[in-house]
Design an enzyme around this catalytic site. Structure first.
Site, PDB file in Angstrom:
ATOM      1  N   HIS A 218     -14.740 -32.378  13.494  1.00  0.00           N
ATOM      2  CA  HIS A 218     -15.157 -33.642  14.122  1.00  0.00           C
ATOM      3  C   HIS A 218     -14.028 -34.190  15.001  1.00  0.00           C
ATOM      4  O   HIS A 218     -13.285 -35.087  14.579  1.00  0.00           O
ATOM      5  CB  HIS A 218     -15.538 -34.670  13.041  1.00  0.00           C
ATOM      6  CG  HIS A 218     -16.923 -34.494  12.515  1.00  0.00           C
ATOM      7  ND1 HIS A 218     -18.030 -35.082  13.096  1.00  0.00           N
ATOM      8  CD2 HIS A 218     -17.394 -33.758  11.483  1.00  0.00           C
ATOM      9  CE1 HIS A 218     -19.122 -34.748  12.432  1.00  0.00           C
ATOM     10  NE2 HIS A 218     -18.763 -33.935  11.456  1.00  0.00           N
TER      11      HIS A 218
ATOM     12  N   GLU B 240     -14.144 -36.201  17.454  1.00  0.00           N
ATOM     13  CA  GLU B 240     -14.320 -37.619  17.811  1.00  0.00           C
ATOM     14  C   GLU B 240     -13.627 -38.547  16.822  1.00  0.00           C
ATOM     15  O   GLU B 240     -13.300 -39.676  17.168  1.00  0.00           O
ATOM     16  CB  GLU B 240     -15.813 -37.953  17.943  1.00  0.00           C
ATOM     17  CG  GLU B 240     -16.574 -38.203  16.644  1.00  0.00           C
ATOM     18  CD  GLU B 240     -16.890 -36.929  15.858  1.00  0.00           C
ATOM     19  OE1 GLU B 240     -16.552 -35.825  16.318  1.00  0.00           O
ATOM     20  OE2 GLU B 240     -17.478 -37.055  14.766  1.00  0.00           O
TER      21      GLU B 240
ATOM     22  N   CYS C 121     -20.099 -30.078  14.873  1.00  0.00           N
ATOM     23  CA  CYS C 121     -20.519 -29.917  13.472  1.00  0.00           C
ATOM     24  C   CYS C 121     -21.974 -29.469  13.393  1.00  0.00           C
ATOM     25  O   CYS C 121     -22.304 -28.370  13.824  1.00  0.00           O
ATOM     26  CB  CYS C 121     -20.244 -31.211  12.695  1.00  0.00           C
ATOM     27  SG  CYS C 121     -20.205 -30.931  10.903  1.00  0.00           S
TER      28      CYS C 121
END
Ligand code: MN
Length: 240
Positions: free
Chosen positions: A213, A215, A110
């Site tokens: 994202h 994660e 990001c």
């Protein structure tokens, strides 16, 4: 199974409101789950000191966060610009330069991809809604952060494609800025359907940036753990 566990340095930006350094635990969790040792790096006051950190690290991860100061890519601040913390920009730009010079694998998420692009000479759109009115809704709040909200089309033969192994994936999306001019030497490895750049890379140098994202998605959608596995596996094998 890896013979050794590479150490992945994760930038932990200054968070003025809490008078601390703060980064989502999901990055460290994903690195550990992929077989690496996460090491949080406070974005300290002396950015040049990153050179002393590099020997401790096998790979580098730059996480999400607020906006990049447009002065770093030669623009004045527009109305739509959000929070900017210059010291974080400086730290991460110096970390990226040092890590690239030392041939360390790098994953940028990001804001991390935006910093990556600016560090090596690219530019950003400061605010998608006001500057690209025909674009998709890339700031998807409120939603469950693990939920995919738009499609991303991948370039075949890219470093990114090695992770997902397919032409189209679905990702979450929490950004109001995006890349404009891509840094020289980097290539676009994925785009959203509105043409917004969703990933860039330098395949030979094992540097990858993604706009979504991963994660946040590794548990609900395990294919996204592949980005962290790629970083950890590359970091276990020194470059030259
Ligand atoms: Mn997006």
């Amino acid at each position: 199974m890896l013979a050794n566990k590479p150490v992945i340095g994760i930038s932990a930006p200054l968070h003025p409101e809490s008078r601390g350094y703060r980064v989502s635990h999901c990055y460290a969790d994903a690195v550990a789950e992929a077989g690496g040792i996460p090491l949080l790096l406070p974005a300290a006051d002396s950015p040049e000191d990153v050179n002393y950190l590099l020997p401790l690290l096998d790979g580098v991860l730059i996480p999400g966060g607020p906006d990049v100061d447009p002065l770093f890519y030669g623009e004045e601040p527009r109305q739509g610009l959000g929070l900017v913390i210059r010291s974080n920009d400086l730290f991460e730009m110096n970390l990226l330069k040092a890590a690239r010079a030392a041939h360390k694998p790098i994953l940028c998420v990001c804001r991390g991809m935006q910093v990556l692009n600016v560090t090596f000479g690219g530019t950003l759109i400061q605010d998608i809604p006001s500057q690209l009115p025909g674009a998709l809704r890339h700031m998807q709040i409120p939603v469950d952060r693990a939920d995919p909200t738009h499609s991303v089309d991948l370039e075949k033969n890219s470093y990114l494609y090695e992770v997902y192994g397919k032409d189209t994936i679905r990702t979450n999306s929490f950004h109001h800025q995006c890349l404009e001019k891509v840094a020289p030497g980097f290539s676009v490895s994925a785009k959203a359907r509105d043409g917004v750049i969703e990933a860039i890379e330098q395949k030979e140098e094992r540097i990858l940036g993604v706009q979504w994202h991963p994660e946040e998605m590794v548990h609900a959608h395990p294919e996204h753990l592949g980005l962290f596995q790629q970083l950890v596996e590359a970091s276990a094998h020194p470059g030259s």
